[in-house]
Design an enzyme around this catalytic site. Structure first.
Site, PDB file in Angstrom:
ATOM      1  N   GLY A  71      -4.400 -13.973 -38.595  1.00  0.00           N
ATOM      2  CA  GLY A  71      -5.159 -15.015 -37.911  1.00  0.00           C
ATOM      3  C   GLY A  71      -5.014 -14.939 -36.397  1.00  0.00           C
ATOM      4  O   GLY A  71      -5.975 -15.165 -35.654  1.00  0.00           O
ATOM      5  N   THR A  72      -3.821 -14.610 -35.938  1.00  0.00           N
ATOM      6  CA  THR A  72      -3.580 -14.567 -34.497  1.00  0.00           C
ATOM      7  C   THR A  72      -4.453 -13.489 -33.852  1.00  0.00           C
ATOM      8  O   THR A  72      -5.096 -13.737 -32.823  1.00  0.00           O
ATOM      9  CB  THR A  72      -2.087 -14.292 -34.214  1.00  0.00           C
ATOM     10  N   ASN A 151      -3.749 -27.167 -38.309  1.00  0.00           N
ATOM     11  CA  ASN A 151      -2.588 -26.683 -39.049  1.00  0.00           C
ATOM     12  C   ASN A 151      -1.406 -27.626 -38.996  1.00  0.00           C
ATOM     13  O   ASN A 151      -0.528 -27.585 -39.836  1.00  0.00           O
ATOM     14  CB  ASN A 151      -2.165 -25.299 -38.536  1.00  0.00           C
ATOM     15  N   GLN A 179      -6.590 -22.475 -41.815  1.00  0.00           N
ATOM     16  CA  GLN A 179      -6.007 -23.457 -42.735  1.00  0.00           C
ATOM     17  C   GLN A 179      -7.007 -23.976 -43.760  1.00  0.00           C
ATOM     18  O   GLN A 179      -6.624 -24.686 -44.683  1.00  0.00           O
ATOM     19  CB  GLN A 179      -5.443 -24.649 -41.943  1.00  0.00           C
ATOM     20  N   SER A 199      -6.799 -15.780 -42.387  1.00  0.00           N
ATOM     21  CA  SER A 199      -5.500 -15.109 -42.510  1.00  0.00           C
ATOM     22  C   SER A 199      -5.067 -15.142 -43.966  1.00  0.00           C
ATOM     23  O   SER A 199      -4.933 -16.221 -44.559  1.00  0.00           O
ATOM     24  CB  SER A 199      -4.473 -15.841 -41.637  1.00  0.00           C
ATOM     25  N   ALA A 200      -4.840 -13.960 -44.557  1.00  0.00           N
ATOM     26  CA  ALA A 200      -4.612 -13.862 -46.008  1.00  0.00           C
ATOM     27  C   ALA A 200      -3.361 -14.599 -46.480  1.00  0.00           C
ATOM     28  O   ALA A 200      -3.328 -15.122 -47.586  1.00  0.00           O
ATOM     29  CB  ALA A 200      -4.522 -12.389 -46.404  1.00  0.00           C
ATOM     30  N   HIS A 201      -2.316 -14.658 -45.635  1.00  0.00           N
ATOM     31  CA  HIS A 201      -1.068 -15.236 -46.161  1.00  0.00           C
ATOM     32  C   HIS A 201      -1.120 -16.749 -46.282  1.00  0.00           C
ATOM     33  O   HIS A 201      -0.192 -17.371 -46.792  1.00  0.00           O
ATOM     34  CB  HIS A 201       0.143 -14.769 -45.352  1.00  0.00           C
ATOM     35  N   THR A 237      -5.905   3.033 -37.979  1.00  0.00           N
ATOM     36  CA  THR A 237      -6.064   3.243 -39.423  1.00  0.00           C
ATOM     37  C   THR A 237      -5.955   1.914 -40.164  1.00  0.00           C
ATOM     38  O   THR A 237      -5.030   1.131 -39.908  1.00  0.00           O
ATOM     39  CB  THR A 237      -4.978   4.220 -39.922  1.00  0.00           C
ATOM     40  N   CYS A 333       5.188 -21.136 -35.698  1.00  0.00           N
ATOM     41  CA  CYS A 333       5.369 -20.291 -34.521  1.00  0.00           C
ATOM     42  C   CYS A 333       6.072 -21.045 -33.402  1.00  0.00           C
ATOM     43  O   CYS A 333       6.634 -20.437 -32.518  1.00  0.00           O
ATOM     44  CB  CYS A 333       4.024 -19.797 -34.019  1.00  0.00           C
TER      45      CYS A 333
HETATM   46  N1  PLP Z   1      -4.551 -20.320 -36.787  1.00  0.00           N
HETATM   47  C1  PLP Z   1      -4.052 -21.310 -37.544  1.00  0.00           C
HETATM   48  C2  PLP Z   1      -4.788 -22.605 -37.648  1.00  0.00           C
HETATM   49  C3  PLP Z   1      -2.857 -21.143 -38.227  1.00  0.00           C
HETATM   50  O1  PLP Z   1      -2.353 -22.115 -38.965  1.00  0.00           O
HETATM   51  C4  PLP Z   1      -2.177 -19.904 -38.103  1.00  0.00           C
HETATM   52  C5  PLP Z   1      -0.853 -19.696 -38.721  1.00  0.00           C
HETATM   53  O2  PLP Z   1      -0.070 -20.619 -38.814  1.00  0.00           O
HETATM   54  C6  PLP Z   1      -2.755 -18.893 -37.312  1.00  0.00           C
HETATM   55  C7  PLP Z   1      -3.943 -19.143 -36.666  1.00  0.00           C
HETATM   56  C8  PLP Z   1      -2.103 -17.559 -37.135  1.00  0.00           C
HETATM   57  O3  PLP Z   1      -2.262 -16.783 -38.304  1.00  0.00           O
HETATM   58  P1  PLP Z   1      -1.289 -15.528 -38.583  1.00  0.00           P
HETATM   59  O4  PLP Z   1       0.015 -16.105 -39.011  1.00  0.00           O
HETATM   60  O5  PLP Z   1      -1.970 -14.770 -39.676  1.00  0.00           O
HETATM   61  O6  PLP Z   1      -1.220 -14.747 -37.334  1.00  0.00           O
END
Ligand code: PLP
Length: 387
Positions: A71-72, A151, A179, A199-201, A237, A333
């Site tokens: 996601g970042t 989030n 989210q 973001s897959a996780h 890759t 984070c």
């Molecule tokens: N954006 C939101 C709203 C999120 O909640 C998060 C992760 O907490 C991210 C971006 C970042 O995603 P990633 O952990 O895959 O970098």
């Protein structure tokens, strides 16, 4: 000792079925998707089939999906890529003070480099309004970036209404839907967004895998150069197993979203009721409990100073952990950092209150017993810390 995981907004466990479809690409199908031989072609097919699956989940075209490391990176690519590709004189950004760090940090860097960035202060619900966006857009604005589900507090932004405002003025809209995926409908046409991050996780897929939807015809300059992959928009890759896992997890999440949201809403209601009956008067809810739309999985509370005494938020989380309840202070984070959440402060809470915050986030393995236990544990710990 119970083991109660209530940090699904930070990450979710990898679904066993998702791992199964990934494993062959970590073992026997190890080819580079850019190689012309059979092993390479096998990997290429897997990447392109995954792209088509992700696109279908979003109501998009395969050519509109760029795979990223999460996601970042998707947020960084949306902001930097769209603004770098924007014409000079029309390259300003509008965003809000309640975004995930993956938006304000690149925005700050761009502001330091001389780009115009407007940061809107959300009202107490945490979601900026279409009227605020309309007032902030000027003839230099190229991009508005706002998240779908917050989030930290779960508030939903009125994305389609904001898209109307943006498009009426010729401005692109980026939506961080990290989210929302797997809990809310994510149709890029219905949302009318130009860019959308995943973001897959966050939906039981692998960490380090994400995607950015880029509407056909919208230009994004690459963040990472060095190859022709992803139509020259992201060199390097491809992480084939992660891409395959992301597609499988998203497909499952989309199919399960409605049932999951109903179930989580009931559990969230139960948690809110328990917290209210146990701790009323000592806590404030940062997640709006009135009519404002919220995602079904988040409950965020803060403890304002009592008799002039602050509650130590980090100690609160550690005490919860000792009782077997795994929650967080908000964005994973920023936890561990001394600075209280910028989102909770943007809602108007003072620093001491913002520093004493707990975010519970629920997911597919959460039970009624889990939320009951978490509320009891929090009540016990707060009383002990305050006595
Ligand atoms: N954006 C939101 C709203 C999120 O909640 C998060 C992760 O907490 C991210 C971006 C970042 O995603 P990633 O952990 O895959 O970098």
């Amino acid at each position: 000792m119970p083991n109660v995981y209530l940090d699904y907004a930070a990450t979710t466990p990898l679904d066993a079925a998702v791992l199964e479809v990934m494993l062959p690409y970590l073992k026997e199908h190890y080819g580079n998707p850019s190689s012309v031989h059979a092993l390479g072609r096998k990997a290429r097919v897997a990447v392109e089939e995954s792209r088509a699956r992700v696109a279908a989940c979003l109501g998009a075209e395969p050519s509109e999906i760029i795979f990223t490391s999460g996601g970042t990176e998707a947020d960084n690519l949306a902001l930097r890529g769209a603004l770098e590709a924007a014409p000079a004189g029309r390259a300003a950004l509008v965003t809000s003070a309640a975004e995930h760090e993956a938006v304000p940090q690149p925005a700050e860097a761009m502001a330091e480099a001389g780009r115009s960035v407007t940061v809107l202060k959300p009202p107490a619900t945490g979601a900026v309004t279409p009227a605020q966006v309309a007032a902030a857009i000027d003839e230099e604005t190229a991009l508005v970036s706002l998240m779908h589900a917050n989030n930290e507090i779960g508030t939903l932004t009125a994305i389609p209404d904001i898209a109307d405002v943006c498009h009426a003025r010729g401005v692109l809209l980026h939506c961080d839907a990290v989210q929302a995926a797997g809990l809310l409908a994510l149709d890029v046409k219905a949302m009318d967004v130009d860019l959308l991050s995943l973001s897959a996780h966050k939906f039981y897929g692998p960490k380090g895998a994400g995607a950015l939807y880029v509407r056909g015809g919208v230009e994004v300059a690459p963040l990472v150069r060095g190859g022709a992959q992803e139509r020259r928009r992201r060199g390097g890759t491809e992480n084939v197993a992660a891409v395959v896992g992301l597609a499988e997890a998203l497909d499952r999440a989309v199919q399960e979203a409605e049932a999951r949201a109903t179930c989580l809403k009931a559990l969230r209601g139960r948690l809110v009721a328990s917290l209210r009956s146990a701790l009323d008067g000592t806590l404030v809810f940062n997640t709006p409990l009135g009519d404002a739309p919220v995602a079904p999985h988040v409950v965020n509370v803060s403890f304002p100073p009592h008799d002039g005494r602050r509650l130590d938020g980090e100690m609160l989380l550690l005490n919860l952990d000792v009782e077997g309840v795994h929650a967080s202070a908000g964005s994973a984070c920023t936890s561990g950092a001394l600075e209280p959440s910028h989102v909770i402060q943007a809602l108007g809470r003072d620093r001491a209150t913002a520093a004493a915050t707990v975010r519970f986030s629920l997911g597919k393995y959460t039970t009624e017993a889990d939320v009951d236990y978490a509320a009891e544990a929090l009540d016990k710990i707060v009383r002990r810390m305050r006595s």
